[in-house]
Design a protein around this motif. Sequence first.
Motif, PDB file in Angstrom:
ATOM      1  N   ALA A   1      34.166  32.974  51.366  1.00  0.00           N
ATOM      2  CA  ALA A   1      35.106  31.867  51.161  1.00  0.00           C
ATOM      3  C   ALA A   1      34.389  30.521  51.247  1.00  0.00           C
ATOM      4  CB  ALA A   1      36.218  31.933  52.197  1.00  0.00           C
ATOM      5  N   PHE A   2      33.412  30.403  52.147  1.00  0.00           N
ATOM      6  CA  PHE A   2      32.651  29.156  52.257  1.00  0.00           C
ATOM      7  C   PHE A   2      31.858  28.897  50.972  1.00  0.00           C
ATOM      8  CE2 PHE A   2      32.593  30.053  57.038  1.00  0.00           C
ATOM      9  CZ  PHE A   2      33.678  29.239  57.257  1.00  0.00           C
TER      10      PHE A   2
ATOM     11  N   ILE B   1      46.138  36.323  43.139  1.00  0.00           N
ATOM     12  CA  ILE B   1      44.715  36.467  42.837  1.00  0.00           C
ATOM     13  C   ILE B   1      43.907  36.590  44.128  1.00  0.00           C
ATOM     14  CG2 ILE B   1      42.707  35.371  41.773  1.00  0.00           C
ATOM     15  CD1 ILE B   1      44.640  33.907  39.913  1.00  0.00           C
ATOM     16  N   LEU B   2      44.263  35.793  45.135  1.00  0.00           N
ATOM     17  CA  LEU B   2      43.507  35.759  46.382  1.00  0.00           C
ATOM     18  C   LEU B   2      44.154  36.664  47.429  1.00  0.00           C
ATOM     19  CD1 LEU B   2      43.029  31.901  46.559  1.00  0.00           C
ATOM     20  CD2 LEU B   2      41.297  33.562  45.893  1.00  0.00           C
TER      21      LEU B   2
ATOM     22  N   VAL C   1      35.239  35.049  43.616  1.00  0.00           N
ATOM     23  CA  VAL C   1      36.603  35.365  44.076  1.00  0.00           C
ATOM     24  C   VAL C   1      36.868  36.863  43.981  1.00  0.00           C
ATOM     25  CG1 VAL C   1      39.055  35.123  43.525  1.00  0.00           C
ATOM     26  CG2 VAL C   1      37.587  33.102  43.571  1.00  0.00           C
ATOM     27  N   LEU C   2      36.476  37.493  42.869  1.00  0.00           N
ATOM     28  CA  LEU C   2      36.722  38.920  42.683  1.00  0.00           C
ATOM     29  C   LEU C   2      35.872  39.768  43.624  1.00  0.00           C
ATOM     30  CD1 LEU C   2      37.078  38.953  38.801  1.00  0.00           C
ATOM     31  CD2 LEU C   2      38.866  39.390  40.488  1.00  0.00           C
TER      32      LEU C   2
ATOM     33  N   ILE D   1      29.688  45.971  40.483  1.00  0.00           N
ATOM     34  CA  ILE D   1      29.727  45.517  39.078  1.00  0.00           C
ATOM     35  C   ILE D   1      29.841  43.990  39.020  1.00  0.00           C
ATOM     36  CG2 ILE D   1      31.114  45.528  36.969  1.00  0.00           C
ATOM     37  CD1 ILE D   1      31.814  48.470  37.650  1.00  0.00           C
ATOM     38  N   PHE D   2      30.715  43.437  39.851  1.00  0.00           N
ATOM     39  CA  PHE D   2      30.856  41.976  39.863  1.00  0.00           C
ATOM     40  C   PHE D   2      29.618  41.302  40.459  1.00  0.00           C
ATOM     41  CE2 PHE D   2      35.432  42.983  39.463  1.00  0.00           C
ATOM     42  CZ  PHE D   2      35.687  42.220  38.334  1.00  0.00           C
ATOM     43  N   THR D   3      28.896  42.011  41.317  1.00  0.00           N
ATOM     44  CA  THR D   3      27.636  41.474  41.836  1.00  0.00           C
ATOM     45  C   THR D   3      26.610  41.342  40.721  1.00  0.00           C
ATOM     46  OG1 THR D   3      28.067  42.495  43.997  1.00  0.00           O
ATOM     47  CG2 THR D   3      25.806  41.812  43.546  1.00  0.00           C
TER      48      THR D   3
END
Length: 436
Positions: free
Chosen positions: A56-57, A95-96, A202-203, A233-235
Amino acid sequence: MDRKREIKILFWIALGFILIYFMPIENSRFNSAVFAMLDLLKWYAREHVVLCLLLAFLIAGVIAVFISQASVVRYFGAGAKKWLSYSVASVSGTILAVCSCTILPLFSSIYKRGAGLGPAMTFLYSGPGINILAIILTARILGFEMGIARVIGAIVFSILIGIFMSIIFRKEEKEKQKEFIVAPQPEKRPLWQNALHFFTLVLILVFANWGRPEQDSGTWFFIWTNKWIITGIFTLILMFSLIFILKIRWYYVTIVAILTALSAYFLQSPIITMLIGITGISIIALIDKQNEENPEWIIVSWDFAKQILPLLAVGVLIAGFLLGSTHDDVSISGIIPNHFITKLVGGNSLLSNFFASIIGAFMYFATLTEVPILQGLIASGMGKGPALALLLAGPSLSLPNMLVIRDVIGTKKTIVYIILVVLMATLSGVIYGYLF
């Protein structure tokens, strides 16, 4: 010598001495409350700091550095279209999938970048309040009507709270918004690139913290069983962003990726793996000399961490001491007895709804934990009205959350925000209890 200052120092020293001198360490309830306080802090550090707050930071840093102030003001500032700014802010929770503490760096970032008080407060409430997973879990466990009441109440609340806050503090807001009257600025990179970098983080945050659903079947369970594959995958997309959007040297990014992958394979600890990944990204961005925004991203993220983490730690300790530690299969009483709380939230009276709202506002709920806790309270005699009141006040507020909000917007605005949440939750509980 400043006599007033010295008298204040003397007062705090004397107060500390008296508290220590009369500390009832022989009392079992006091010892239970101390243990609950430390247990909650330990659990919070293990479950939320690395997987939730550190990400989050970084996301807050992206908003503060990569997204221009003009863009924030255009969509969330005083001159923005109200229907657009409040609509976007009010559905952010879908979303969050975050708790009342993880939303704080994001709220602080958009508010300091020029977002109006109304949309910012709507975003603050809706972020944890309209968590789609929590709403589905509520409907399945506590009943379909409770799930519907929660989603309607949360969306309407978030908008009304934002509108009321903007009206109550309209004079101060006009003065504040004068500071953010900026001329249109050209974006340093295309909007889609900033959006890709932002939503990828975010994902990763969403899927890394995806909770186990109640039923061991269906889409939500499938996502839970494969959440680390999806996060991986998002990484990979984040690697693309770091190399081709932020222009960090590819071999630095590759080294961090290899170390992260090796830790995941050999250590089998998501927390350690995430910590290595975040540390690696922070280091390579901080030492990057090709793009001055990259070190600034990490420095600003660190500023958010310095501001927020100590206040959260103090708030978690106080909440644990007063209300106990309830998480997973652990339930440890605080200084306020659990049976006393259960007794006060029975039935559907105005007092029981008000008390449920107060408890919800001060108690810390991690994402999705409020539903099983409420299930136990309802089984012990809690009324349906107070249950909804707690659902509407609890996930979006907590004592740690209050301390940080006060540091961002001031004492007066924080008190008004808390009062609005408690009163609206109480009113909703009374109406719901009467109807059902």
